[in-house]
Write a protein that holds these residues in place. Structure first.
Motif, PDB file in Angstrom:
ATOM      1  N   ALA A 101       0.826  -1.213   0.000  1.00  0.00           N
ATOM      2  CA  ALA A 101       0.000   0.000   0.000  1.00  0.00           C
ATOM      3  C   ALA A 101       0.858   1.260   0.000  1.00  0.00           C
ATOM      4  N   ASP A 102       2.061   1.187   0.580  1.00  0.00           N
ATOM      5  CA  ASP A 102       2.930   2.371   0.666  1.00  0.00           C
ATOM      6  C   ASP A 102       3.369   2.860  -0.711  1.00  0.00           C
ATOM      7  N   GLY A 103       3.400   1.984  -1.676  1.00  0.00           N
ATOM      8  CA  GLY A 103       3.907   2.366  -2.989  1.00  0.00           C
ATOM      9  C   GLY A 103       2.873   3.038  -3.868  1.00  0.00           C
ATOM     10  N   LEU A 104       1.602   2.957  -3.475  1.00  0.00           N
ATOM     11  CA  LEU A 104       0.548   3.541  -4.303  1.00  0.00           C
ATOM     12  C   LEU A 104       0.570   5.054  -4.164  1.00  0.00           C
ATOM     13  N   SER A 105       0.337   5.735  -5.282  1.00  0.00           N
ATOM     14  CA  SER A 105       0.390   7.193  -5.253  1.00  0.00           C
ATOM     15  C   SER A 105      -0.710   7.729  -6.160  1.00  0.00           C
ATOM     16  N   ASP A 106      -1.023   9.016  -6.024  1.00  0.00           N
ATOM     17  CA  ASP A 106      -2.044   9.619  -6.896  1.00  0.00           C
ATOM     18  C   ASP A 106      -1.541   9.739  -8.323  1.00  0.00           C
ATOM     19  N   ASP A 107      -0.217   9.718  -8.465  1.00  0.00           N
ATOM     20  CA  ASP A 107       0.378   9.883  -9.794  1.00  0.00           C
ATOM     21  C   ASP A 107       0.497   8.500 -10.454  1.00  0.00           C
ATOM     22  N   PRO A 108      -0.312   8.257 -11.498  1.00  0.00           N
ATOM     23  CA  PRO A 108      -0.318   6.896 -12.077  1.00  0.00           C
ATOM     24  C   PRO A 108       1.043   6.489 -12.639  1.00  0.00           C
ATOM     25  N   VAL A 109       1.804   7.457 -13.180  1.00  0.00           N
ATOM     26  CA  VAL A 109       3.117   7.110 -13.738  1.00  0.00           C
ATOM     27  C   VAL A 109       4.052   6.649 -12.632  1.00  0.00           C
ATOM     28  N   ARG A 110       4.028   7.388 -11.528  1.00  0.00           N
ATOM     29  CA  ARG A 110       4.884   6.984 -10.392  1.00  0.00           C
ATOM     30  C   ARG A 110       4.484   5.615  -9.877  1.00  0.00           C
ATOM     31  N   THR A 111       3.161   5.402  -9.779  1.00  0.00           N
ATOM     32  CA  THR A 111       2.689   4.118  -9.271  1.00  0.00           C
ATOM     33  C   THR A 111       3.126   2.983 -10.192  1.00  0.00           C
ATOM     34  N   ALA A 112       3.000   3.216 -11.519  1.00  0.00           N
ATOM     35  CA  ALA A 112       3.364   2.168 -12.476  1.00  0.00           C
ATOM     36  C   ALA A 112       4.852   1.857 -12.391  1.00  0.00           C
ATOM     37  N   ARG A 113       5.658   2.926 -12.277  1.00  0.00           N
ATOM     38  CA  ARG A 113       7.110   2.744 -12.150  1.00  0.00           C
ATOM     39  C   ARG A 113       7.443   1.948 -10.892  1.00  0.00           C
ATOM     40  N   TRP A 114       6.753   2.331  -9.813  1.00  0.00           N
ATOM     41  CA  TRP A 114       7.000   1.649  -8.543  1.00  0.00           C
ATOM     42  C   TRP A 114       6.626   0.173  -8.667  1.00  0.00           C
ATOM     43  N   ALA A 115       5.440  -0.077  -9.279  1.00  0.00           N
ATOM     44  CA  ALA A 115       4.983  -1.475  -9.403  1.00  0.00           C
ATOM     45  C   ALA A 115       5.970  -2.288 -10.244  1.00  0.00           C
ATOM     46  N   ALA A 116       6.472  -1.655 -11.325  1.00  0.00           N
ATOM     47  CA  ALA A 116       7.421  -2.372 -12.186  1.00  0.00           C
ATOM     48  C   ALA A 116       8.687  -2.725 -11.400  1.00  0.00           C
ATOM     49  N   ASN A 117       9.132  -1.784 -10.576  1.00  0.00           N
ATOM     50  CA  ASN A 117      10.330  -2.056  -9.768  1.00  0.00           C
ATOM     51  C   ASN A 117      10.088  -3.159  -8.755  1.00  0.00           C
ATOM     52  N   VAL A 118       8.883  -3.112  -8.147  1.00  0.00           N
ATOM     53  CA  VAL A 118       8.556  -4.152  -7.168  1.00  0.00           C
ATOM     54  C   VAL A 118       8.566  -5.512  -7.856  1.00  0.00           C
ATOM     55  N   VAL A 119       7.908  -5.561  -9.033  1.00  0.00           N
ATOM     56  CA  VAL A 119       7.823  -6.838  -9.732  1.00  0.00           C
ATOM     57  C   VAL A 119       9.225  -7.315 -10.111  1.00  0.00           C
ATOM     58  N   SER A 120      10.066  -6.384 -10.596  1.00  0.00           N
ATOM     59  CA  SER A 120      11.442  -6.756 -10.930  1.00  0.00           C
ATOM     60  C   SER A 120      12.125  -7.362  -9.720  1.00  0.00           C
ATOM     61  N   GLY A 121      11.883  -6.718  -8.580  1.00  0.00           N
ATOM     62  CA  GLY A 121      12.506  -7.198  -7.354  1.00  0.00           C
ATOM     63  C   GLY A 121      12.065  -8.614  -7.008  1.00  0.00           C
ATOM     64  N   ARG A 122      10.848  -8.970  -7.463  1.00  0.00           N
ATOM     65  CA  ARG A 122      10.323 -10.295  -7.119  1.00  0.00           C
ATOM     66  C   ARG A 122      10.791 -11.387  -8.067  1.00  0.00           C
ATOM     67  N   LEU A 123      11.373 -11.018  -9.188  1.00  0.00           N
ATOM     68  CA  LEU A 123      11.877 -12.047 -10.082  1.00  0.00           C
ATOM     69  C   LEU A 123      13.041 -12.757  -9.383  1.00  0.00           C
ATOM     70  N   THR A 124      12.962 -14.052  -9.321  1.00  0.00           N
ATOM     71  CA  THR A 124      14.035 -14.817  -8.693  1.00  0.00           C
ATOM     72  C   THR A 124      15.150 -15.043  -9.714  1.00  0.00           C
ATOM     73  N   ALA A 125      16.260 -15.592  -9.250  1.00  0.00           N
ATOM     74  CA  ALA A 125      17.357 -15.914 -10.169  1.00  0.00           C
ATOM     75  C   ALA A 125      16.862 -16.879 -11.240  1.00  0.00           C
ATOM     76  N   ALA A 126      15.967 -17.783 -10.851  1.00  0.00           N
ATOM     77  CA  ALA A 126      15.449 -18.751 -11.834  1.00  0.00           C
ATOM     78  C   ALA A 126      14.627 -18.041 -12.908  1.00  0.00           C
ATOM     79  N   ASP A 127      13.830 -17.016 -12.486  1.00  0.00           N
ATOM     80  CA  ASP A 127      13.051 -16.242 -13.467  1.00  0.00           C
ATOM     81  C   ASP A 127      13.992 -15.555 -14.455  1.00  0.00           C
ATOM     82  N   TRP A 128      15.046 -14.921 -13.926  1.00  0.00           N
ATOM     83  CA  TRP A 128      15.985 -14.211 -14.802  1.00  0.00           C
ATOM     84  C   TRP A 128      16.690 -15.186 -15.748  1.00  0.00           C
ATOM     85  N   ALA A 129      16.949 -16.403 -15.257  1.00  0.00           N
ATOM     86  CA  ALA A 129      17.593 -17.415 -16.121  1.00  0.00           C
ATOM     87  C   ALA A 129      16.670 -17.758 -17.284  1.00  0.00           C
TER      88      ALA A 129
END
Ligand SMILES: Nc1ncnc2c1ncn2[C@@H]1O[C@H](COP(=O)(O)OP(=O)(O)OP(=O)(O)O)[C@@H](O)[C@H]1O
Length: 300
Positions: A143-171
């Motif tokens: 919830a902390d990452g959500l913002s009124d600015d949709p671009v910021r929120t989308a950027r944040w979500a993309a970063n979060v998702v990137s962070g969740r990719l495991t080494a196996a996903d990247w492989a």
């Protein structure tokens, strides 16, 4: 190991995985249309079409302009529901099919893709999203990452998702890039690629999603001749590795050279069988009418 050797190794490895999957899986058709009729208005543009596509096939759908090819593809994928008949995908009602990562869809070159301000690796990474699952996103910080600015929120979500990719996903992402021969372009912006390279990236995204069905709607329109050859060689290799290919294609030369089976459509199915029999048949003349001579010439 040269880049080519690496690409081949990736394809062979994929073949091994597909062979294992094939041995374990049931022999249900990938696509199963029975008596399908559909019209956008009262007049059907697809009429009483029955066809099945089995796992590992390489099928080309050909027909004149406006003959219902794209409509048939949308019916196969459950994007349209038939007025009559049934459409099944991997054994399920196509309209209710929700295992989207099993299908890689490559459309005609989308002009929007040219303007995408993201890198090749980021596009291919999207193929892993279905595997991340909401549970991998659901922690206290969401919830902390959500913002009124949709671009910021989308950027944040993309970063979060990137962070969740495991080494196996990247492989898997890197493997997919190697398979399509785009490993060296991973950090390049998609908009800076040639049309053929961009189409390979979209195939890589499908591979990263571990798709076992590739559906392509005239994927090489506007792509230069040399890249077209390379693109079809890649499709051949993926099909050899066990991936089912369904291709709408106007270039009959490419169809004859690469597809094992041809479905010739003009509202109804005029021909459905092995490519060599299609070449010998009069289906082309019947389906294409006056266009046939020109098109047949193009296929030689
Ligand atoms: N969304 C739509 N609404 C109404 N009519 C449509 C729609 N999409 C396609 N059609 C019509 O349905 C018919 C079949 O179109 P479709 O796009 O499936 O043919 P196609 O064989 O893929 O054509 P092409 O080779 O020109 O891409 C055409 O007469 C077309 O004008």
């Amino acid at each position: 190991m040269s880049a080519d050797d690496a690409d081949r190794a990736a394809v062979v490895e994929r073949a091994d995985r597909s062979a294992e999957a094939g041995a374990a899986g049931a022999a249900e058709p990938v696509i199963d249309l029975a008596g399908v009729t559909f019209g956008y208005t009262a007049t059907p543009v697809v009429e009483d079409v029955s066809l099945t596509v089995d796992s590992g096939e390489y099928v080309a759908v050909v027909g004149p302009n406006g003959s219902g090819k794209s409509t048939l593809m949308r019916l196969m994928l459950g994007l349209l529901g038939p007025d009559a008949g049934t459409a099944r995908l991997f054994g399920e009602d196509a309209a209710g099919f929700d295992d989207g990562e099993r299908i890689g869809y490559v459309a005609q070159q989308a002009s929007a893709a040219r303007d995408m301000p993201i890198t090749v690796r980021e596009v291919v990474k999207m193929g892993r999203f279905p595997y991340l699952g909401l549970d991998r996103l659901a922690d206290g910080a969401f919830a902390d990452g959500l913002s009124d600015d949709p671009v910021r929120t989308a950027r944040w979500a993309a970063n979060v998702v990137s962070g969740r990719l495991t080494a196996a996903d990247w492989a898997v992402v890197d493997d997919a890039l190697a398979t399509v021969g785009m490993g060296a372009f991973a950090d390049r912006r998609v908009g800076r690629l040639s049309g053929g390279q961009r189409q390979r990236v979209f195939i890589a995204r499908a591979l990263a999603g571990e798709a076992d069905l590739l559906v392509l709607d005239e994927p090489t329109v506007g792509v230069d001749a040399e890249s077209v050859d390379a693109f079809y060689d890649l499709l051949d290799a993926l099909n050899d590795a066990g991936i089912t290919v369904v291709l709408i294609e106007h270039d009959l030369g490419a169809v004859v050279e690469h597809a094992d089976r041809v479905v010739c459509l003009n509202r109804e199915v005029y021909f459905d069988g092995p490519t060599e029999e299609f070449v010998e048949s009069d289906a082309l003349a019947r389906a294409f009418g006056t266009e046939a001579r020109f098109l047949a010439g193009g296929a030689e």
